[in-house]
Motif scaffolding. Structure first.
Motif, PDB file in Angstrom:
ATOM      1  N   HIS A 180       8.906   4.486  -6.610  1.00  0.00           N
ATOM      2  CA  HIS A 180       8.683   3.844  -5.311  1.00  0.00           C
ATOM      3  C   HIS A 180       7.217   3.463  -5.129  1.00  0.00           C
ATOM      4  O   HIS A 180       6.913   2.426  -4.532  1.00  0.00           O
ATOM      5  CB  HIS A 180       9.133   4.786  -4.193  1.00  0.00           C
ATOM      6  N   ILE A 181       6.328   4.274  -5.666  1.00  0.00           N
ATOM      7  CA  ILE A 181       4.902   3.951  -5.571  1.00  0.00           C
ATOM      8  C   ILE A 181       4.579   2.740  -6.448  1.00  0.00           C
ATOM      9  O   ILE A 181       3.864   1.819  -6.027  1.00  0.00           O
ATOM     10  CB  ILE A 181       4.067   5.183  -5.961  1.00  0.00           C
ATOM     11  N   ALA A 182       5.130   2.725  -7.652  1.00  0.00           N
ATOM     12  CA  ALA A 182       4.929   1.559  -8.520  1.00  0.00           C
ATOM     13  C   ALA A 182       5.546   0.306  -7.902  1.00  0.00           C
ATOM     14  O   ALA A 182       4.974  -0.791  -7.988  1.00  0.00           O
ATOM     15  CB  ALA A 182       5.536   1.831  -9.897  1.00  0.00           C
ATOM     16  N   LEU A 183       6.700   0.476  -7.253  1.00  0.00           N
ATOM     17  CA  LEU A 183       7.356  -0.665  -6.617  1.00  0.00           C
ATOM     18  C   LEU A 183       6.512  -1.206  -5.471  1.00  0.00           C
ATOM     19  O   LEU A 183       6.454  -2.422  -5.241  1.00  0.00           O
ATOM     20  CB  LEU A 183       8.741  -0.252  -6.112  1.00  0.00           C
ATOM     21  N   GLY A 184       5.835  -0.309  -4.752  1.00  0.00           N
ATOM     22  CA  GLY A 184       4.929  -0.759  -3.698  1.00  0.00           C
ATOM     23  C   GLY A 184       3.817  -1.631  -4.256  1.00  0.00           C
ATOM     24  O   GLY A 184       3.492  -2.688  -3.689  1.00  0.00           O
ATOM     25  N   GLY A 185       3.252  -1.207  -5.375  1.00  0.00           N
ATOM     26  CA  GLY A 185       2.222  -2.013  -6.010  1.00  0.00           C
ATOM     27  C   GLY A 185       2.758  -3.324  -6.541  1.00  0.00           C
ATOM     28  O   GLY A 185       2.088  -4.365  -6.486  1.00  0.00           O
ATOM     29  N   LEU A 186       3.998  -3.283  -7.039  1.00  0.00           N
ATOM     30  CA  LEU A 186       4.627  -4.489  -7.578  1.00  0.00           C
ATOM     31  C   LEU A 186       4.809  -5.535  -6.477  1.00  0.00           C
ATOM     32  O   LEU A 186       4.491  -6.723  -6.658  1.00  0.00           O
ATOM     33  CB  LEU A 186       5.975  -4.094  -8.190  1.00  0.00           C
ATOM     34  N   PHE A 187       5.308  -5.105  -5.318  1.00  0.00           N
ATOM     35  CA  PHE A 187       5.495  -6.055  -4.216  1.00  0.00           C
ATOM     36  C   PHE A 187       4.156  -6.582  -3.708  1.00  0.00           C
ATOM     37  O   PHE A 187       4.038  -7.754  -3.330  1.00  0.00           O
ATOM     38  CB  PHE A 187       6.291  -5.407  -3.083  1.00  0.00           C
ATOM     39  N   ALA A 188       3.138  -5.724  -3.692  1.00  0.00           N
ATOM     40  CA  ALA A 188       1.815  -6.176  -3.264  1.00  0.00           C
ATOM     41  C   ALA A 188       1.289  -7.249  -4.217  1.00  0.00           C
ATOM     42  O   ALA A 188       0.703  -8.256  -3.784  1.00  0.00           O
ATOM     43  CB  ALA A 188       0.853  -4.995  -3.196  1.00  0.00           C
ATOM     44  N   ARG A 189       1.503  -7.035  -5.511  1.00  0.00           N
ATOM     45  CA  ARG A 189       1.043  -8.025  -6.488  1.00  0.00           C
ATOM     46  C   ARG A 189       1.840  -9.318  -6.368  1.00  0.00           C
ATOM     47  O   ARG A 189       1.279 -10.417  -6.507  1.00  0.00           O
ATOM     48  CB  ARG A 189       1.166  -7.460  -7.912  1.00  0.00           C
ATOM     49  N   LEU A 190       3.149  -9.204  -6.102  1.00  0.00           N
ATOM     50  CA  LEU A 190       3.961 -10.398  -5.921  1.00  0.00           C
ATOM     51  C   LEU A 190       3.463 -11.200  -4.727  1.00  0.00           C
ATOM     52  O   LEU A 190       3.372 -12.435  -4.790  1.00  0.00           O
ATOM     53  CB  LEU A 190       5.425 -10.011  -5.719  1.00  0.00           C
ATOM     54  N   THR A 191       3.105 -10.529  -3.637  1.00  0.00           N
ATOM     55  CA  THR A 191       2.577 -11.209  -2.461  1.00  0.00           C
ATOM     56  C   THR A 191       1.272 -11.928  -2.792  1.00  0.00           C
ATOM     57  O   THR A 191       1.064 -13.093  -2.414  1.00  0.00           O
ATOM     58  CB  THR A 191       2.349 -10.200  -1.321  1.00  0.00           C
ATOM     59  N   GLY A 192       0.396 -11.250  -3.531  1.00  0.00           N
ATOM     60  CA  GLY A 192      -0.865 -11.871  -3.923  1.00  0.00           C
ATOM     61  C   GLY A 192      -0.662 -13.062  -4.832  1.00  0.00           C
ATOM     62  O   GLY A 192      -1.324 -14.098  -4.685  1.00  0.00           O
ATOM     63  N   LEU A 193       0.283 -12.950  -5.767  1.00  0.00           N
ATOM     64  CA  LEU A 193       0.535 -14.045  -6.693  1.00  0.00           C
ATOM     65  C   LEU A 193       1.132 -15.246  -5.976  1.00  0.00           C
ATOM     66  O   LEU A 193       0.773 -16.402  -6.277  1.00  0.00           O
ATOM     67  CB  LEU A 193       1.479 -13.571  -7.804  1.00  0.00           C
ATOM     68  N   ARG A 194       2.007 -14.993  -5.020  1.00  0.00           N
ATOM     69  CA  ARG A 194       2.552 -16.105  -4.243  1.00  0.00           C
ATOM     70  C   ARG A 194       1.439 -16.867  -3.529  1.00  0.00           C
ATOM     71  O   ARG A 194       1.449 -18.105  -3.461  1.00  0.00           O
ATOM     72  CB  ARG A 194       3.577 -15.592  -3.233  1.00  0.00           C
TER      73      ARG A 194
END
Length: 299
Positions: free
Chosen positions: A241-255
């Motif tokens: 869940h912690i890694a997933l939080g970082g993953l979504f944050a990176r997806l937001t930044g990449l968008r």
């Protein structure tokens, strides 16, 4: 045959899974992705073959359900039935299942409900001594004892159909394990990972068709590699869940980084992405709560 999903996304010609014939789309997808063992890889391919975010979501959603419930037949469409009028919390569920797998009750929001061959129903099977409900997961075939009422389309990704489903003593097959711990709780994470994989596959499609810079494609594939890595872990793990939080944050930044490149995209495709992008924020509060819980668990 492509040696990896990355090679596939970089070299294959995209198909166009943009049809209301969901069974036909799913059959074509299963045939096209047959050689890929990973459901996350297959979700990325479903997104790559989708003309919009809605169809991409449906491909990821189906791959997630089949990963969660391996006993589902590969060709069949399925729908998770958990949410009721009062929400999806175990304490508020009123749909019941008896020891023979007979289900009664109403689920208020079932994605792809009107087109499912079988429903994965989370239902109350009794009450524990401390008052908490005992939940079970049940596979219920579509039929006369499962009445489906389509719901109005949402303002974003309107291609994704939702329905209310009422089970009237519908016969089903009890799945092994706990309905919450083994099915409902992990599905929220499994679904997130597969849907993100599908969205990344769709963005690679857009990038190739619009001839975005190579660096943008590299970033999309790097994030897909992260999804694949997280997807290989236990979805109930706090670390996931912690890694997933970082993953979504990176997806937001990449968008955000990719926004200027949409000017190079076909206007209809770009308009559709802008309309459907809010889909990626759905359940954001739930994810944030899971992330906070995960950090507390490791404190």
């Amino acid at each position: 045959m492509n040696s990896s999903v990355f090679d596939f996304l970089l070299t294959a010609a995209p198909a166009d899974a943009d049809s209301a014939d969901f069974a036909a789309v799913w059959a074509r997808h299963r045939a096209r992705s047959h050689d890929f063992a990973s459901s996350v890889d297959r979700a990325a391919i479903a997104g790559f073959d989708s003309a919009g975010t809605g169809p991409a979501f449906l491909g990821g959603y189906q791959e997630a359900l089949h990963a969660l419930v391996p006993s589902l037949e590969p060709a069949e469409l399925s729908s998770m039935c958990a949410t009721e009028a009062a929400g999806a919390r175990p304490s508020t569920m009123t749909t019941t299942v008896n020891e023979d797998g007979v289900v009664s009750g109403t689920k208020s929001f079932a994605t792809l409900g009107a087109f499912a061959d079988r429903f994965v129903v989370i239902a109350r099977a009794g009450t524990r001594p401390d008052g908490r409900p005992i939940l079970r997961a049940v596979l219920v075939p579509a039929g006369a004892r499962a009445a489906v009422t389509p719901l109005p389309a949402l303002p974003f990704a309107p291609e994704i159909p939702h329905a209310e489903v009422t089970f009237d003593a519908a016969p089903g097959q009890l799945l092994p394990g706990d309905g919450y711990a083994d099915y409902l709780k992990p599905f929220r994470t499994v679904e997130d990972l597969h849907v993100v994989a599908a969205v990344l596959g769709q963005l690679v499609r857009v990038a190739r068709l619009a001839q975005w810079p190579a660096e943008s494609v590299e970033q999309l594939l790097a994030l897909l590699a992260t999804v694949r890595g997280v997807g290989a872990e236990d979805p109930n793990s706090p670390g996931v869940h912690i890694a997933l939080g970082g993953l979504f944050a990176r997806l937001t930044g990449l968008r955000t980084e990719l926004e200027p490149l949409w000017a190079q995209v076909d206007p209809e495709v770009s308009k559709r992405w802008e309309r459907d992008e809010p889909l990626l924020g759905v359940a954001g509060k739930v994810r944030a709560a899971r992330l906070a819980t995960a950090w507390r668990a490791l404190a």
